[in-house]
Design an enzyme around this catalytic site. Structure first.
Site, PDB file in Angstrom:
ATOM      1  CG  LEU A 116      62.851  29.611 -99.775  1.00  9.95           C
ATOM      2  CD1 LEU A 116      64.210  28.571 -99.250  1.00  9.95           C
ATOM      3  CD2 LEU A 116      63.498  31.056 -99.611  1.00  9.95           C
ATOM      4  CG  ASP A 117      61.647  32.447-106.330  1.00 12.76           C
ATOM      5  OD1 ASP A 117      60.285  32.733-105.724  1.00 12.76           O
ATOM      6  OD2 ASP A 117      62.253  33.366-106.642  1.00 12.76           O
ATOM      7  CE1 TYR A 118      60.123  22.750-109.204  1.00 17.48           C
ATOM      8  CE2 TYR A 118      61.442  23.714-111.120  1.00 17.48           C
ATOM      9  CZ  TYR A 118      60.743  22.479-110.535  1.00 17.48           C
ATOM     10  OH  TYR A 118      60.945  21.411-111.361  1.00 17.48           O
ATOM     11  CB  THR A 168      65.487  29.662-103.991  1.00 12.94           C
ATOM     12  OG1 THR A 168      65.347  30.722-105.086  1.00 12.94           O
ATOM     13  CG2 THR A 168      66.121  30.346-102.767  1.00 12.94           C
ATOM     14  CE  LYS A 203      61.995  25.511-102.453  1.00 11.51           C
ATOM     15  NZ  LYS A 203      63.142  25.231-103.640  1.00 11.51           N
TER      16      LYS A 203
END
Length: 247
Positions: free
Chosen positions: A100-102, A104, A67
Site C-alpha cells: 500500500l502506498d506511503y 494509503t 496500516k
C-alpha cells in the site's frame, strides 16, 4: 522432499535467491557433507547447516494490520521513514504481502509464508479488494459505468470492478466512493481515477477478501486465526484464473 534452497529460505535466515548463492559458495552442508548442487533435495530428518550453524524450520505467522498513513511497505527505507514491519513486535522475519502506498491506510497482511503471500497477491488469484476513495472532481455516471466494465491502462485492460458512490460534494467538488477490484496492479486505483482526469486525495483499503479492520485503529495489528488463514486460501483458490493472463 524439498529443494535445499527452499528449506533454507523457510528457516527465515535469508531469501531463496540468497540461499542459492550460499549453496554455490560451499557454505551449506547436509548431514555433515557440503552440498553445492542447487537441485539437491532434502529428506525429512536431514540436518542442514549454514556456515556451521544448524537451521530450524521457522514457525509460520500471519498478521493483519490497519496500516497507518506515512508508513512504508518495505523491510527498510533508504530515507529512514517508518516501515510497517517495524510496528510489529515478533521474532520471525516477516514481510508485507503486497504494498500500500506511503499515504494509503487500511487492511494489510504481514507474514513469513511466501507460498501464502503469493496466493494473496498473484494476478491469477482474483481476491477482491475494496477501497474507500476520495477524489478531486465529480465522478460522472458514464465514468462509473466504464470503470465497472474495465478500462484500458498502459499495462492492459482492467477486470470488471464495482463502484458504490458514497458522497458527491458539489460545493468543494469532491467525490467519495467505494471501489472493489480483483487485481493488485501497481498504483491501480490511482491510475484508474487518473484515466478519467481525477486525482486521488485519500485512499483506504476497507477489505482484502473477507478480511476487514473496522474495529482496529491505524497502526494496530493482530495475529490471524488459523481458520482465517484457511478461509483466505480457500477464497483465493475459488477465484483462481486458469486461462492466459493479459500482460
Amino acid at each position: 522432499m524439498e529443494r535445499l534452497q527452499k528449506v533454507i529460505a523457510a528457516s527465515g535466515i535469508t531469501s531463496r535467491r540468497k540461499a542459492e548463492v550460499m549453496i554455490t559458495e560451499g557454505r551449506v552442508s547436509v548431514n555433515g557433507i557440503v552440498v553445492t548442487e542447487l537441485g539437491y533435495k532434502v529428506k525429512k530428518g536431514d540436518k542442514v547447516e549454514v556456515d556451521g550453524e544448524l537451521i530450524q524450520k521457522e514457525n509460520k505467522v500471519y498478521y493483519v494490520m490497519n496500516k497507518p498513513k506515512k508508513t512504508m511497505c518495505t523491510l527498510d527505507d533508504e530515507f529512514d521513514r517508518r516501515t510497517v514491519v517495524s510496528l510489529i513486535d515478533c521474532e520471525e522475519r516477516i514481510f508485507p504481502v503486497g504494498r500500500l502506498d506511503y499515504d494509503t491506510s487500511g487492511v494489510l497482511i504481514l507474514t513469513n509464508d511466501g507460498e501464502f503471500a503469493n496466493m494473496i497477491i498473484h494476478p491469477r488469484y482474483h481476491l477482491p479488494k475494496t477501497y474507500r476513495v476520495m477524489i478531486n472532481g465529480i465522478l460522472e455516471t458514464e465514468s462509473i459505468k466504464k470503470m465497472e466494465r474495465g478500462i484500458e491502462l498502459e499495462d492492459g485492460m482492467t477486470l470488471p470492478a464495482k463502484v458504490r458512490v458514497r458522497k458527491k460534494d458539489f460545493n468543494i467538488k469532491k467525490t467519495t466512493f467505494d471501489l472493489t477490484i480483483q487485481e493488485g496492479r501497481n498504483h491501480q486505483v490511482k491510475r484508474m481515477c487518473e484515466y478519467f482526469g481525477h486525482e486521488v486525495t485519500s485512499l483506504h483499503r476497507l477489505s482484502l477478501g473477507f478480511l476487514k479492520v473496522d474495529d482496529m485503529s491505524q497502526g494496530d495489528y493482530r495475529l490471524l486465526k488459523p481458520q482465517e488463514v484457511k478461509d483466505l486460501r480457500k477464497q483465493a483458490n475459488e477465484g483462481k484464473f486458469e486461462g492466459k493472463l493479459e500482460k
